[in-house]
Design an enzyme around this catalytic site. Structure first.
Site, PDB file in Angstrom:
ATOM      1  N   HIS A 115      24.572  -6.919   1.048  1.00 15.53           N
ATOM      2  CA  HIS A 115      23.786  -6.779  -0.187  1.00 15.53           C
ATOM      3  C   HIS A 115      24.323  -7.666  -1.307  1.00 15.53           C
ATOM      4  CE1 HIS A 115      26.835  -3.553  -0.759  1.00 15.53           C
ATOM      5  NE2 HIS A 115      26.712  -3.806  -2.056  1.00 15.53           N
ATOM      6  N   CYS A 222      -5.779   6.733   1.246  1.00 18.03           N
ATOM      7  CA  CYS A 222      -5.842   8.183   1.458  1.00 18.03           C
ATOM      8  C   CYS A 222      -7.220   8.754   1.147  1.00 18.03           C
ATOM      9  CB  CYS A 222      -4.788   8.879   0.600  1.00 18.03           C
ATOM     10  SG  CYS A 222      -5.030   8.595  -1.170  1.00 18.03           S
TER      11      CYS A 222
END
Length: 248
Positions: A115, A222
């Site tokens: 990272h 949805c």
């Protein structure tokens, strides 16, 4: 540089966790770190990458996928590519997930911390889509996966890496989730406390976050109708091109 894929699905060599050499950081190319989180809008990531293909002579792309983002990239339909297919897209140098840093082999002293390497490598980080869950993590400083660790380690004022760089996020979530009061609180942190500002007198910039507001009204996956859908991916491409000077 050879292309390397890190995924928990077994594509690539997960033991080669930090394949970011000093040469790749100083390769005179523009570096786009592109991430996707757990939203259905993740299926647009290949569209974004393909639209940037005219710039591949000078643009290098590395991709971070959260565990939830990968759920939308299992080849379920023609519009849902597989995770492993992303590495073959124009300009993509590597695809990372959490196993690229935390598994299966333990970290050893002397091995790069992924990272941190990705932060140093990137000229910009674009998170499209940014889910409600990851938004909450960012606003509260959590760093429990590769992507949020990159964000938590971001050089917010350029004092560490010697260069100020921004994080651009495109939120995407259900209308009720977008309208929830806690979402507004989290967006305020990113926009008002950490957002890009330019001093009118000195013209100097401060801040490091840029929020691309969702579409105002759309039929969501949805079935709900309203705000919350990720900004149209073509518009996100335009922002990337503009921020990286690719549209000049």
């Amino acid at each position: 540089m050879s292309q390397t894929t890190h995924t928990s699905s077994g594509v690539g060599d997960a033991s080669n966790k930090s394949s970011i050499s000093k040469t790749s950081i100083c390769d005179n190319r523009i570096h786009l770190l592109l991430a996707a989180t757990g939203s259905v809008a993740t299926i647009k990531i290949s569209n974004i990458i393909n639209a940037l293909s005219p710039h591949t002579k000078k643009l290098s792309i590395r991709v971070i996928l959260t565990t939830k983002a990968k759920q939308f990239l299992a080849g379920q339909s023609a519009e849902q590519p597989t995770v492993s297919s992303l590495i073959s897209l124009p300009g993509v140098e590597a695809v990372y997930d959490d196993d690229a840093e935390w598994g299966p082999e333990p970290w050893r002293r002397g091995v790069d911390i992924l990272h941190i390497s990705l932060r140093r490598w990137a000229d910009i980080l674009v998170i499209a889509p940014l889910s409600a869950n990851t938004l909450a993590k960012l606003a509260n400083g959590l760093s429990d996966n590769l992507l949020t660790s990159v964000c938590r380690a971001w050089d917010t004022d350029g004092q560490v890496d010697g260069k100020r760089k921004r994080i651009v996020v495109a939120p995407a979530m259900n209308t009720a989730m977008w309208r929830h009061p806690v979402t507004a609180q989290h967006i305020r942190v990113l926009e008002e406390e950490w957002g890009i500002r330019k001093d009118e007198d000195t013209r100097q910039e401060t801040g490091w976050f840029e929020v691309l507001q969702p579409q105002s009204s759309k039929v969501l996956a949805c079935g709900d109708v309203g705000s919350g859908a990720m900004l149209e991916w073509t518009e996100i491409v335009k922002v990337i091109e503009a921020r990286l000077g690719l549209s000049d």
